[in-house]
Motif scaffolding. Structure first.
Motif, PDB file in Angstrom:
ATOM      1  N   UNK A 382       0.825  -1.224   0.000  1.00 15.77           N
ATOM      2  CA  UNK A 382       0.000   0.000   0.000  1.00 15.77           C
ATOM      3  C   UNK A 382       0.855   1.269   0.000  1.00 15.77           C
ATOM      4  N   UNK A 383       1.690   1.399  -1.027  1.00 16.75           N
ATOM      5  CA  UNK A 383       2.651   2.505  -1.080  1.00 16.75           C
ATOM      6  C   UNK A 383       1.992   3.847  -1.421  1.00 16.75           C
ATOM      7  N   UNK A 384       0.816   3.789  -2.083  1.00 20.60           N
ATOM      8  CA  UNK A 384       0.117   5.008  -2.515  1.00 20.60           C
ATOM      9  C   UNK A 384       1.054   5.915  -3.323  1.00 20.60           C
ATOM     10  N   UNK A 385       1.667   5.328  -4.326  1.00 19.91           N
ATOM     11  CA  UNK A 385       2.678   6.067  -5.088  1.00 19.91           C
ATOM     12  C   UNK A 385       2.086   7.206  -5.911  1.00 19.91           C
ATOM     13  N   UNK A 386       0.879   7.023  -6.440  1.00 20.45           N
ATOM     14  CA  UNK A 386       0.218   7.955  -7.368  1.00 20.45           C
ATOM     15  C   UNK A 386       0.972   7.975  -8.705  1.00 20.45           C
ATOM     16  N   UNK A 387       2.219   8.396  -8.704  1.00 19.69           N
ATOM     17  CA  UNK A 387       3.027   8.394  -9.923  1.00 19.69           C
ATOM     18  C   UNK A 387       4.327   7.622  -9.676  1.00 19.69           C
ATOM     19  N   UNK A 388       4.921   7.153 -10.756  1.00 20.25           N
ATOM     20  CA  UNK A 388       6.220   6.486 -10.648  1.00 20.25           C
ATOM     21  C   UNK A 388       7.265   7.565 -10.350  1.00 20.25           C
ATOM     22  N   UNK A 389       7.996   7.444  -9.233  1.00 19.98           N
ATOM     23  CA  UNK A 389       8.973   8.490  -8.889  1.00 19.98           C
ATOM     24  C   UNK A 389       9.943   8.754 -10.042  1.00 19.98           C
ATOM     25  N   UNK A 390      10.216  10.008 -10.299  1.00 15.06           N
ATOM     26  CA  UNK A 390      11.061  10.382 -11.443  1.00 15.06           C
ATOM     27  C   UNK A 390      12.489   9.866 -11.305  1.00 15.06           C
ATOM     28  N   UNK A 391      12.980   9.682 -10.060  1.00 13.78           N
ATOM     29  CA  UNK A 391      14.360   9.237  -9.898  1.00 13.78           C
ATOM     30  C   UNK A 391      14.563   7.806 -10.399  1.00 13.78           C
ATOM     31  N   UNK A 392      13.469   7.037 -10.539  1.00 14.85           N
ATOM     32  CA  UNK A 392      13.602   5.680 -11.068  1.00 14.85           C
ATOM     33  C   UNK A 392      14.123   5.721 -12.497  1.00 14.85           C
ATOM     34  N   UNK A 393      13.853   6.816 -13.213  1.00 18.23           N
ATOM     35  CA  UNK A 393      14.350   6.939 -14.593  1.00 18.23           C
ATOM     36  C   UNK A 393      15.870   6.984 -14.657  1.00 18.23           C
ATOM     37  N   UNK A 409      -3.686   8.046 -12.771  1.00 14.14           N
ATOM     38  CA  UNK A 409      -3.406   9.085 -13.758  1.00 14.14           C
ATOM     39  C   UNK A 409      -3.581   8.583 -15.174  1.00 14.14           C
ATOM     40  N   UNK A 410      -3.531   9.510 -16.139  1.00 13.95           N
ATOM     41  CA  UNK A 410      -3.847   9.208 -17.528  1.00 13.95           C
ATOM     42  C   UNK A 410      -2.625   9.020 -18.411  1.00 13.95           C
ATOM     43  N   UNK A 411      -1.435   9.232 -17.904  1.00 16.50           N
ATOM     44  CA  UNK A 411      -0.272   9.115 -18.772  1.00 16.50           C
ATOM     45  C   UNK A 411       0.844   8.329 -18.106  1.00 16.50           C
ATOM     46  N   UNK A 412       1.391   7.397 -18.863  1.00 17.27           N
ATOM     47  CA  UNK A 412       2.602   6.730 -18.421  1.00 17.27           C
ATOM     48  C   UNK A 412       3.778   7.687 -18.623  1.00 17.27           C
ATOM     49  N   UNK A 413       4.774   7.649 -17.739  1.00 19.92           N
ATOM     50  CA  UNK A 413       5.904   8.572 -17.894  1.00 19.92           C
ATOM     51  C   UNK A 413       6.672   8.313 -19.185  1.00 19.92           C
ATOM     52  N   UNK A 414       6.974   9.379 -19.902  1.00 22.74           N
ATOM     53  CA  UNK A 414       7.591   9.280 -21.231  1.00 22.74           C
ATOM     54  C   UNK A 414       8.991   8.674 -21.160  1.00 22.74           C
ATOM     55  N   UNK A 415       9.661   8.781 -20.022  1.00 25.84           N
ATOM     56  CA  UNK A 415      11.029   8.263 -19.934  1.00 25.84           C
ATOM     57  C   UNK A 415      11.093   6.754 -20.131  1.00 25.84           C
ATOM     58  N   UNK A 416       9.947   6.084 -19.969  1.00 27.91           N
ATOM     59  CA  UNK A 416       9.928   4.652 -20.216  1.00 27.91           C
ATOM     60  C   UNK A 416      10.322   4.326 -21.655  1.00 27.91           C
TER      61      UNK A 416
END
Length: 633
Positions: A382-393, A409-416
């Protein structure tokens, strides 16, 4: 000239004397070896072709060495796995062991390992080999029990009986006098009963391997006396009780595998005393309690697996001290709290898997320092991340698993799109929106799971660029449009696109496409596909699971489906299929689950051996015969 003759005569005398001192093979030994050959029923690589009566077993027989002065056989090495400078021979021999081997009373080494097909019991006469130092009978089909006569093998240093079909318990007397034993390998058998308490007599033992048996009882407390142990593998047994504190007295222990047992209690608080430990596996037990702080005092630990237990409490920050750690997995426990910031110190970490716990966020940004990390798995916390942390990129991940972590949210992070990720699992979150066109740039992707989210619209045409894709799971979203784009690239083993709004019809040539050559599971249920079941699916020789439930399918069940011989599961219910059930479909050898209920099928149900309930045929007014009521003539 006379001097030359005298010299030649002297040389001849010396040669004769040397030759005379070398005795030919002892007749008793020769008879024993010929009896072994006689009991070998198949020798496809002719390993024993040189073992013939009219030659000297000491000088002419392959795999046999003798003590020259006495002519007694000391080594018999006839392994099915042999290698040289430029070859590797992996072969088999069939037959049984000769009790006359017990007459080789000077034997020091007996190696009949890896012959794969030696059967029957181990002759108790081997207990007469009082000079035996090395005994290798592993990787065969030997059965029966371990002879209690082995208690006489006082000089034995290495004993390997692994990977046979040995049963019964380990003789309690066996360890009473094996005081020279260095390595013991009994893994991969059917041994029962407890580990004999007499194991405490093996004071020279450095390797103990009993994995994959049915051994029960507790870990003997006396094991602490075996100070030279570097390797303990008791995994895949039925061992109960707790991990004794005394095991932490084994300061030279390098490997400790206790996984897949029924161990209870907590991890000993003194575990930090295992200063030489590099490999620790405790998964699949019933261990409870908290992780002791001392677990962060293992300076040499490289791989630590504690999965599938009942461990509670927080992750000790002391784990951040394990600078040599490359793999840490503590999945499916009851850990609470957050991930310690000290984990950022684990600079050699390649795998971090904490999935299936009760950990909360936020994730410590210090994890960005794990530049060697290849797998980050935090799913179902139950991390409740909301978004993938940017530092993972900024990590060079190959596998990212964040299923059920509160993403939305509606968008996957583009860095993927520019990442090196080949395994991406973002399932069971609340992600919505369209699948972005840049998904086609993830050229390394072979596992892609975004099931149980709210994605909608059709699959972008760029999806066809994913030429390495093998596992695709899009089930339980709102995707629509044709499915064809999915079947243009990749080399699939598993596809699940069920519970969406995809439309058909399915391509009649689906089963002939190269992308489907290796498919084992095809799940298309709960989509308004329409059309018929392609006959070409019968060409999918590796297919095990086909599920097409509630797909608005019509037409008949293609007879060609009988050619998919590996099928275990066929689910075709809630469609409009008509005609009869193909005669041999219900008799596929591996079939376990079959359901064609609520269609328009007719005719007699073919005779079958599979255990299929009547409910699997219900809702087809025209079907008759067992397990439904009999047909009316």
């Amino acid at each position: 000239m006379q001097t030359l003759k005298t010299s030649l005569t002297l040389v001849s005398i010396l040669i004769f004397a040397a030759t005379a001192s070398v005795k030919s093979c002892n007749e008793v030994d020769k008879e024993a070896l010929l009896d072994l050959k006689h009991r070998i029923t198949d020798d496809p690589s002719a390993l024993l072709k040189t073992w013939v009566t009219n030659t000297d077993c000491c000088t002419s027989w392959a795999g046999v060495d003798c003590d020259r002065p006495t002519g007694r056989v000391v080594n018999v090495s006839m392994s099915g796995l042999q290698s040289g400078d430029d070859f590797i021979l992996d072969t088999t021999m069939s037959g049984t062991l000769s009790p006359f081997l017990g007459n080789l009373t000077f034997l020091e080494l007996l190696d009949l390992s890896n012959n794969k097909d030696l059967t029957g019991p181990i002759p108790p006469e081997l207990g007469k080999l009082s000079h035996l130092t090395f005994l290798f009978l592993d990787t065969n089909q030997l059965n029966g029990s371990i002879p209690s006569s082995f208690t006489n093998l006082h000089k034995l240093q290495k004993l390997y009986l692994s990977n046979n079909k040995l049963s019964s318990s380990i003789p309690n007397s066996m360890f009473q006098s094996m005081t020279s034993l260095l390595e013991l390998g009994l893994s991969g058998n059917r041994l029962t009963g407890p580990i004999p308490a007499t194991i405490e007599n093996l004071l020279q033992l450095n390797k103990l391997d009993l994995n994959t048996n049915n051994i029960s009882g507790n870990i003997p407390i006396g094991i602490r006396k075996l100070k030279k142990l570097t390797y303990i593998d008791l995994s895949l047994n039925n061992i109960r009780g707790s991990i004794p504190d005394s095991i932490t007295e084994l300061s030279q222990l390098n490997l400790l595998y206790l996984n897949d047992n029924k161990l209870t209690g907590s991890i000993p608080s003194s575990i930090g005393r295992l200063l030489s430990l590099q490999f620790l596996r405790l998964w699949n037990n019933k261990l409870s309690g908290v992780l002791p702080n001392s677990i962060g005092s293992l300076p040499q630990i490289q791989r630590m697996y504690l999965d599938n237990n009942n461990i509670t409490g927080k992750l000790p920050s002391s784990l951040g001290n394990l600078g040599m750690l490359t793999e840490m997995s503590i999945t499916n426990n009851y850990l609470i709290g957050s991930i310690p910031a000290s984990f950022g110190n684990l600079r050699n970490l390649l795998i971090l898997d904490l999935s299936g716990n009760q950990l909360i966020g936020p994730l410590p940004p210090q994890l960005v320092q794990l530049q060697l990390l290849q797998t980050l798995s935090l799913s179902f916390n139950p991390l409740k991340l909301v978004t993938i942390p940017s530092w993972i990129s900024k990590l060079n991940l190959f596998q990212l698993k964040l299923a059920g972590t509160g993403l939305r949210g509606e968008q996957l992070p583009h860095w993927l799109s520019t990442s090196s990720i080949n395994y991406l699992d973002l399932s069971s979150n609340k992600l919505t929106g369209k699948l972005p066109s840049w998904i086609g740039n993830m050229s390394s992707l072979w596992f892609f799971n975004i099931s149980n989210n709210g994605f909608y619209s059709s699959i972008p045409v760029e999806f066809r660029k994913l030429s390495n894709l093998q596992n695709l799971d899009l089930h339980s979203n709102k995707f629509s449009g044709p499915l064809g784009i999915i079947f243009t690239q990749g080399s699939y083993t598993n596809i699940d696109v069920s519970s969406n709004m995809f439309t058909g019809p399915l391509d009649e040539n689906m089963g002939d496409k190269a992308v489907m050559n290796s498919i084992t599971s095809l799940i298309l249920s709960n989509n308004p596909l329409g059309g018929s079941i392609p006959k070409s699916i019968g060409n999918l020789t590796r297919l095990q699971v086909v599920e097409m439930v509630d797909n608005r399918l019509s037409g008949g069940i293609p007879k060609e489906l009988e050619n998919a011989k590996e099928l275990t599961t066929i689910l075709l219910s809630r469609n409009s299929l008509s005609g009869s059930i193909p005669r041999n479909l219900l008799n596929l050898e591996n079939l376990k689950v079959f359901d064609v209920s609520r269609n328009k099928l007719s005719g007699p149900i073919p005779p079958h051996k599979a255990d299929v309930p009547a409910s699997a045929f219900s809702g087809n007014a025209g079907l008759c015969g067992a397990p439904l009521p009999p047909c009316k003539h």
